[in-house]
Design a protein around this motif. Structure first.
Motif, PDB file in Angstrom:
ATOM      1  N   ILE A  86       2.596   6.759 -10.725  1.00  0.00           N
ATOM      2  CA  ILE A  86       2.980   6.444  -9.347  1.00  0.00           C
ATOM      3  C   ILE A  86       1.943   7.032  -8.394  1.00  0.00           C
ATOM      4  O   ILE A  86       1.563   8.201  -8.514  1.00  0.00           O
ATOM      5  CB  ILE A  86       4.379   7.008  -9.030  1.00  0.00           C
ATOM      6  CG1 ILE A  86       5.419   6.344  -9.939  1.00  0.00           C
ATOM      7  CG2 ILE A  86       4.731   6.777  -7.560  1.00  0.00           C
ATOM      8  CD1 ILE A  86       6.794   6.965  -9.839  1.00  0.00           C
ATOM      9  N   LYS A  87       1.507   6.222  -7.447  1.00  0.00           N
ATOM     10  CA  LYS A  87       0.506   6.685  -6.487  1.00  0.00           C
ATOM     11  C   LYS A  87       1.153   7.587  -5.444  1.00  0.00           C
ATOM     12  O   LYS A  87       2.212   7.277  -4.897  1.00  0.00           O
ATOM     13  CB  LYS A  87      -0.163   5.494  -5.809  1.00  0.00           C
ATOM     14  CG  LYS A  87      -1.053   4.693  -6.754  1.00  0.00           C
ATOM     15  CD  LYS A  87      -1.747   3.556  -6.032  1.00  0.00           C
ATOM     16  CE  LYS A  87      -2.688   2.815  -6.976  1.00  0.00           C
ATOM     17  NZ  LYS A  87      -3.389   1.714  -6.282  1.00  0.00           N
ATOM     18  N   THR A  88       0.510   8.714  -5.182  1.00  0.00           N
ATOM     19  CA  THR A  88       0.988   9.648  -4.173  1.00  0.00           C
ATOM     20  C   THR A  88      -0.137   9.914  -3.183  1.00  0.00           C
ATOM     21  O   THR A  88      -1.313   9.675  -3.471  1.00  0.00           O
ATOM     22  CB  THR A  88       1.434  10.969  -4.823  1.00  0.00           C
ATOM     23  OG1 THR A  88       0.289  11.597  -5.448  1.00  0.00           O
ATOM     24  CG2 THR A  88       2.493  10.741  -5.880  1.00  0.00           C
ATOM     25  N   GLY A  89       0.246  10.429  -2.011  1.00  0.00           N
ATOM     26  CA  GLY A  89      -0.776  10.737  -1.010  1.00  0.00           C
ATOM     27  C   GLY A  89      -0.496  10.052   0.312  1.00  0.00           C
ATOM     28  O   GLY A  89       0.629  10.112   0.821  1.00  0.00           O
ATOM     29  N   ASP A  90      -1.514   9.408   0.868  1.00  0.00           N
ATOM     30  CA  ASP A  90      -1.443   8.786   2.189  1.00  0.00           C
ATOM     31  C   ASP A  90      -0.418   7.650   2.216  1.00  0.00           C
ATOM     32  O   ASP A  90      -0.640   6.582   1.654  1.00  0.00           O
ATOM     33  CB  ASP A  90      -2.829   8.257   2.567  1.00  0.00           C
ATOM     34  CG  ASP A  90      -2.893   7.772   4.002  1.00  0.00           C
ATOM     35  OD1 ASP A  90      -1.840   7.554   4.626  1.00  0.00           O
ATOM     36  OD2 ASP A  90      -4.015   7.594   4.509  1.00  0.00           O
ATOM     37  N   LEU A  91       0.693   7.883   2.909  1.00  0.00           N
ATOM     38  CA  LEU A  91       1.761   6.879   2.965  1.00  0.00           C
ATOM     39  C   LEU A  91       1.290   5.569   3.581  1.00  0.00           C
ATOM     40  O   LEU A  91       1.707   4.489   3.147  1.00  0.00           O
ATOM     41  CB  LEU A  91       2.939   7.429   3.773  1.00  0.00           C
ATOM     42  CG  LEU A  91       4.118   6.469   3.965  1.00  0.00           C
ATOM     43  CD1 LEU A  91       4.869   6.288   2.659  1.00  0.00           C
ATOM     44  CD2 LEU A  91       5.060   6.971   5.049  1.00  0.00           C
ATOM     45  N   MET A  92       0.415   5.641   4.574  1.00  0.00           N
ATOM     46  CA  MET A  92      -0.038   4.424   5.249  1.00  0.00           C
ATOM     47  C   MET A  92      -0.869   3.539   4.327  1.00  0.00           C
ATOM     48  O   MET A  92      -1.008   2.345   4.560  1.00  0.00           O
ATOM     49  CB  MET A  92      -0.839   4.786   6.498  1.00  0.00           C
ATOM     50  CG  MET A  92      -0.046   5.569   7.538  1.00  0.00           C
ATOM     51  SD  MET A  92       1.460   4.721   8.070  1.00  0.00           S
ATOM     52  CE  MET A  92       0.772   3.329   8.953  1.00  0.00           C
ATOM     53  N   GLU A  93      -1.414   4.106   3.275  1.00  0.00           N
ATOM     54  CA  GLU A  93      -2.160   3.332   2.285  1.00  0.00           C
ATOM     55  C   GLU A  93      -1.255   2.860   1.151  1.00  0.00           C
ATOM     56  O   GLU A  93      -1.477   1.809   0.568  1.00  0.00           O
ATOM     57  CB  GLU A  93      -3.303   4.172   1.709  1.00  0.00           C
ATOM     58  CG  GLU A  93      -4.421   4.490   2.681  1.00  0.00           C
ATOM     59  CD  GLU A  93      -5.278   3.284   3.015  1.00  0.00           C
ATOM     60  OE1 GLU A  93      -5.218   2.285   2.272  1.00  0.00           O
ATOM     61  OE2 GLU A  93      -5.993   3.341   4.024  1.00  0.00           O
ATOM     62  N   ILE A  94      -0.246   3.646   0.831  1.00  0.00           N
ATOM     63  CA  ILE A  94       0.611   3.368  -0.326  1.00  0.00           C
ATOM     64  C   ILE A  94       1.799   2.487   0.034  1.00  0.00           C
ATOM     65  O   ILE A  94       2.116   1.521  -0.664  1.00  0.00           O
ATOM     66  CB  ILE A  94       1.104   4.679  -0.959  1.00  0.00           C
ATOM     67  CG1 ILE A  94      -0.085   5.510  -1.455  1.00  0.00           C
ATOM     68  CG2 ILE A  94       2.071   4.397  -2.113  1.00  0.00           C
ATOM     69  CD1 ILE A  94       0.275   6.919  -1.846  1.00  0.00           C
ATOM     70  N   ALA A  95       2.481   2.834   1.119  1.00  0.00           N
ATOM     71  CA  ALA A  95       3.712   2.115   1.489  1.00  0.00           C
ATOM     72  C   ALA A  95       3.891   2.122   3.002  1.00  0.00           C
ATOM     73  O   ALA A  95       4.822   2.738   3.523  1.00  0.00           O
ATOM     74  CB  ALA A  95       4.920   2.742   0.805  1.00  0.00           C
ATOM     75  N   ALA A  96       3.005   1.449   3.696  1.00  0.00           N
ATOM     76  CA  ALA A  96       3.082   1.382   5.156  1.00  0.00           C
ATOM     77  C   ALA A  96       4.369   0.677   5.581  1.00  0.00           C
ATOM     78  O   ALA A  96       4.941  -0.108   4.808  1.00  0.00           O
ATOM     79  CB  ALA A  96       1.873   0.631   5.710  1.00  0.00           C
ATOM     80  N   PRO A  97       4.856   0.948   6.790  1.00  0.00           N
ATOM     81  CA  PRO A  97       6.081   0.275   7.271  1.00  0.00           C
ATOM     82  C   PRO A  97       5.987  -1.240   7.135  1.00  0.00           C
ATOM     83  O   PRO A  97       4.936  -1.829   7.389  1.00  0.00           O
ATOM     84  CB  PRO A  97       6.127   0.690   8.746  1.00  0.00           C
ATOM     85  CG  PRO A  97       5.449   2.018   8.774  1.00  0.00           C
ATOM     86  CD  PRO A  97       4.328   1.893   7.785  1.00  0.00           C
ATOM     87  N   TYR A  98       7.095  -1.838   6.724  1.00  0.00           N
ATOM     88  CA  TYR A  98       7.072  -3.285   6.483  1.00  0.00           C
ATOM     89  C   TYR A  98       7.759  -4.100   7.569  1.00  0.00           C
ATOM     90  O   TYR A  98       7.660  -5.326   7.585  1.00  0.00           O
ATOM     91  CB  TYR A  98       7.715  -3.604   5.124  1.00  0.00           C
ATOM     92  CG  TYR A  98       9.184  -3.254   5.019  1.00  0.00           C
ATOM     93  CD1 TYR A  98      10.163  -4.115   5.493  1.00  0.00           C
ATOM     94  CD2 TYR A  98       9.576  -2.063   4.426  1.00  0.00           C
ATOM     95  CE1 TYR A  98      11.505  -3.797   5.389  1.00  0.00           C
ATOM     96  CE2 TYR A  98      10.919  -1.729   4.319  1.00  0.00           C
ATOM     97  CZ  TYR A  98      11.882  -2.603   4.790  1.00  0.00           C
ATOM     98  OH  TYR A  98      13.212  -2.280   4.696  1.00  0.00           O
ATOM     99  N   ASN A  99       8.478  -3.417   8.484  1.00  0.00           N
ATOM    100  CA  ASN A  99       9.133  -4.196   9.549  1.00  0.00           C
ATOM    101  C   ASN A  99       8.110  -4.640  10.602  1.00  0.00           C
ATOM    102  O   ASN A  99       7.052  -4.015  10.768  1.00  0.00           O
ATOM    103  CB  ASN A  99      10.272  -3.421  10.200  1.00  0.00           C
ATOM    104  CG  ASN A  99       9.858  -2.062  10.742  1.00  0.00           C
ATOM    105  OD1 ASN A  99       9.177  -1.307  10.052  1.00  0.00           O
ATOM    106  ND2 ASN A  99      10.273  -1.744  11.967  1.00  0.00           N
TER     107      ASN A  99
END
Length: 225
Positions: A86-99
């Motif tokens: 599982i990738k960890t670290g910069d949230l904006m690169e891994i799972a940026a807001p989708y709304n």
């Protein structure tokens, strides 16, 4: 005077001679030139086999090289893959807001020159939330964590130059409140972390305040693990 008779070669003798010549030619072809031809074909097949094996090896090396390049790219973006893959670290690169972005919520993914300025410092990536006149209209961000992480950390603060309204930032996981932090226009940049174990959908939102005054707050340096 006796007349000498010309010797005659029988049909059987002629046939036998032809067979002998054919056999000799065949032996020459198989043992000589023909053998060389067969050897050539065998060598050609061996070369083709080696070429195929080399091609597969090159393809495997290229795949390994691509994987290494991807890891280097991830590292340059602050992303590390843990033991579970599982990738960890910069949230904006891994799972940026989708709304979808709205007037009261803006996503900064680092792809433009526009930045988030908090306490005199510019940040290229993060989320900007704006206060509004009721609870439903206040800015919020939805993030899909897929129950794969246990900790979210980030920094937050008032956007320089925006209205000075003060409110509360709520961090919610699957509909339940995980944490809240106070937002004040003169507090500078603050840092917090939240336990997000088991959370599928994370919601970060501004709560309604009677002193809304259209204040804006930024969330930066989001890190997930």
């Amino acid at each position: 005077m006796a007349v000498k008779k010309k010797s005659k070669i029988s049909a059987d003798a002629k046939y036998s001679a032809k067979v002998t010549i054919i056999v000799a030619l065949f032996s020459f072809v198989v043992g000589g030139t023909g053998g060389s031809f067969i050897t050539f074909r065998q060598n050609e097949q061996n070369i083709n086999q080696i070429t195929i094996e080399n091609k597969k090896e090159i393809e495997n090396l290229e795949k390994e090289n691509d994987a290494l390049n991807k890891q280097l790219t991830d590292l340059s973006k602050g992303i590390i893959e843990n033991e579970e893959g599982i990738k960890t670290g910069d949230l904006m690169e891994i799972a940026a807001p989708y709304n979808t972005e709205t007037y009261n919520m803006k996503i900064h993914d680092g792809s433009s020159d526009e930045s988030i300025k908090i306490a005199g410092t510019d940040y290229s990536k993060g989320i900007v939330l704006r206060m509004s006149y009721d609870e439903e209209s206040c800015g919020y961000a939805l993030i899909n964590l897929n129950a794969a992480y246990h900790k979210l950390s980030f920094e937050y603060g008032h956007i320089d130059g925006s209205s000075t309204g003060e409110t509360t930032l709520a961090i919610e996981g699957d509909g339940r409140v995980l944490d809240t932090v106070s937002l004040k226009h003169d507090a500078g940049l603050k840092k917090t972390s939240v336990d997000v174990s088991g959370v599928k959908i994370l919601k970060i939102r501004l709560k309604y305040s009677k002193d809304f005054n259209n204040g804006e707050y930024g969330i930066v340096n989001l890190n997930i693990e």
